[in-house]
Design an enzyme around this catalytic site. Structure first.
Site, PDB file in Angstrom:
ATOM      1  N   GLY A  39       1.120  -1.155  -0.030  1.00  0.00           N
ATOM      2  CA  GLY A  39       0.066  -0.407  -0.037  1.00  0.00           C
ATOM      3  C   GLY A  39       0.732   1.296  -0.005  1.00  0.00           C
ATOM      4  O   GLY A  39       1.738   1.004   1.117  1.00  0.00           O
ATOM      5  N   ASN A  43       3.609   1.884   2.254  1.00  0.00           N
ATOM      6  CA  ASN A  43       5.394   1.748   2.184  1.00  0.00           C
ATOM      7  C   ASN A  43       5.717   3.177   2.817  1.00  0.00           C
ATOM      8  O   ASN A  43       7.180   3.341   2.287  1.00  0.00           O
ATOM      9  CB  ASN A  43       5.329   1.576   0.640  1.00  0.00           C
ATOM     10  CG  ASN A  43       4.543   0.082  -0.305  1.00  0.00           C
ATOM     11  OD1 ASN A  43       4.551  -1.011   0.820  1.00  0.00           O
ATOM     12  ND2 ASN A  43       4.308   0.065  -1.103  1.00  0.00           N
ATOM     13  N   GLU A 133      -4.733   6.670  -3.622  1.00  0.00           N
ATOM     14  CA  GLU A 133      -4.818   5.424  -3.114  1.00  0.00           C
ATOM     15  C   GLU A 133      -6.218   5.697  -2.298  1.00  0.00           C
ATOM     16  O   GLU A 133      -6.426   5.178  -1.243  1.00  0.00           O
ATOM     17  CB  GLU A 133      -4.428   4.121  -2.621  1.00  0.00           C
ATOM     18  CG  GLU A 133      -3.448   4.223  -4.259  1.00  0.00           C
ATOM     19  CD  GLU A 133      -2.425   2.643  -3.858  1.00  0.00           C
ATOM     20  OE1 GLU A 133      -2.202   1.887  -4.876  1.00  0.00           O
ATOM     21  OE2 GLU A 133      -2.768   2.767  -2.469  1.00  0.00           O
ATOM     22  N   THR A 195      10.371  12.943 -10.681  1.00  0.00           N
ATOM     23  CA  THR A 195      11.592  11.481 -10.806  1.00  0.00           C
ATOM     24  C   THR A 195      11.336  10.851 -12.421  1.00  0.00           C
ATOM     25  O   THR A 195       9.744  10.901 -13.062  1.00  0.00           O
ATOM     26  CB  THR A 195      10.520  10.367 -10.030  1.00  0.00           C
ATOM     27  OG1 THR A 195       8.789  10.363 -10.338  1.00  0.00           O
ATOM     28  CG2 THR A 195      10.720  10.895  -8.420  1.00  0.00           C
ATOM     29  N   ASP A 225       7.913   4.726  -4.846  1.00  0.00           N
ATOM     30  CA  ASP A 225       7.723   4.793  -2.602  1.00  0.00           C
ATOM     31  C   ASP A 225       8.642   5.092  -1.192  1.00  0.00           C
ATOM     32  O   ASP A 225       8.766   5.618  -1.387  1.00  0.00           O
ATOM     33  CB  ASP A 225       6.587   3.882  -1.705  1.00  0.00           C
ATOM     34  CG  ASP A 225       4.955   4.148  -2.174  1.00  0.00           C
ATOM     35  OD1 ASP A 225       4.684   5.048  -3.512  1.00  0.00           O
ATOM     36  OD2 ASP A 225       4.530   2.368  -2.961  1.00  0.00           O
ATOM     37  N   SER A 264      12.053  -4.681   0.250  1.00  0.00           N
ATOM     38  CA  SER A 264      13.097  -3.904  -0.155  1.00  0.00           C
ATOM     39  C   SER A 264      13.589  -2.629   0.443  1.00  0.00           C
ATOM     40  O   SER A 264      15.083  -2.685  -0.120  1.00  0.00           O
ATOM     41  CB  SER A 264      12.518  -4.173  -1.870  1.00  0.00           C
ATOM     42  OG  SER A 264      11.748  -2.243  -1.139  1.00  0.00           O
TER      43      SER A 264
END
Length: 281
Positions: A39, A43, A133, A195, A225, A264
């Protein structure tokens, strides 16, 4: 250290890895499967917390197994969760993610309880951050909470069609990729971080460029994120935006070398090591 308040989504990521992304009507035999907390809001909260920020998350989840998984992961990273509502009988959001051998992905997100996120209350934050979101009312609530706190307001309008462009323009800073930048032309605030994936990022309106760091991409899911969360966390800690962006770019580079989103994300020590040796993934 200032507080970073994030209002955003909480999602369980169901990730399949295979040789290529399936075309419409096509089945592809995959090689592995991962269930992980995700999410965009969660995140960004985890990425910021691992980079050393003090983080509070406002959002919503269901009282199901996916919700428990996500909440436990956030708490383990030190994210403050008192503003996360638990809705009985609701399902936690889910993202169905396919990742190919080059690390590219396609995502189908089912909002679940994220559609129930309410406008957050002021909490003394230095920086407020939100994404696309969550409901429009919650995004507008972030602006009001930031104003009440005297905080910097940041919007990461992704997915781009999920936020009213007129609301995006009211934030102090927007973090957008090139597609979002084009779609929101004329509806962006005065300061923008653009970005560009493997080509780094640009600060607007100055045009100052920040190169990406070398990385061997395994899974690009959630790299944006990582950048947004670490950037916002750095700003909440009082860093200059240029220094915070360099830190964020390094965090994103590390994240693409690992599978998943939250699994990650690097620690602050890992990010600083990468900055000292940018050519050594």
């Amino acid at each position: 250290m200032g507080l970073l308040a994030i209002c955003g989504s909480i999602t369980a990521d169901l990730i399949g890895y295979g040789p290529k992304l399936p075309r419409p009507g096509e089945s592809v035999l995959g090689r592995s499967f991962l269930v992980a907390p995700g999410g965009k809001g969660a995140n960004q909260a985890v990425a910021a917390a691992r980079a050393g920020a003090r983080v509070r998350l406002a959002g919503a989840r269901g009282d199901d197994a996916h919700g428990e998984l996500c909440a436990a992961a956030l708490a383990a990273d030190g994210v403050e969760l008192s503003a996360v509502a638990v809705h009985r009988g609701a399902t936690t959001g889910v993202a169905l993610i396919c990742v190919d051998a080059a690390g590219e992905n396609q995502i189908l997100a089912i909002p679940g309880a994220n559609a129930l996120v309410a406008p957050p209350a002021p909490c003394g934050a230095s920086v407020w951050l939100c994404q696309g979101e969550i409901p429009t009312e919650a995004v507008d609530g972030v602006l009001k909470a930031a104003r009440a706190d005297g905080a910097l307001s940041i919007c990461n309008p992704s997915p781009v069609n999920a936020i009213d462009p007129a609301l995006v323009a009211r934030f102090d800073l927007a973090i957008v990729n090139e597609l979002e930048h084009e779609a929101l032309r004329g509806h962006l605030p005065g300061r923008v971080v653009l970005t560009r994936g493997a080509r780094g990022a640009v600060l607007l309106p100055s045009g100052e460029e920040f190169p990406a760091l070398p990385a061997r991409a395994i899974d690009t899911t959630g790299a944006g994120d990582a950048l947004a969360g670490v950037l916002a966390g750095g700003l909440a800690a009082g860093m200059a935006i240029e220094d915070a962006l360099r830190l964020a770019i390094a965090a994103a580079a590390i994240s693409v070398e690992r599978e998943g989103c939250q699994p990650s994300y690097p620690t602050r020590a890992e990010v600083e090591r990468r900055l000292r040796s940018p050519s050594a993934p």
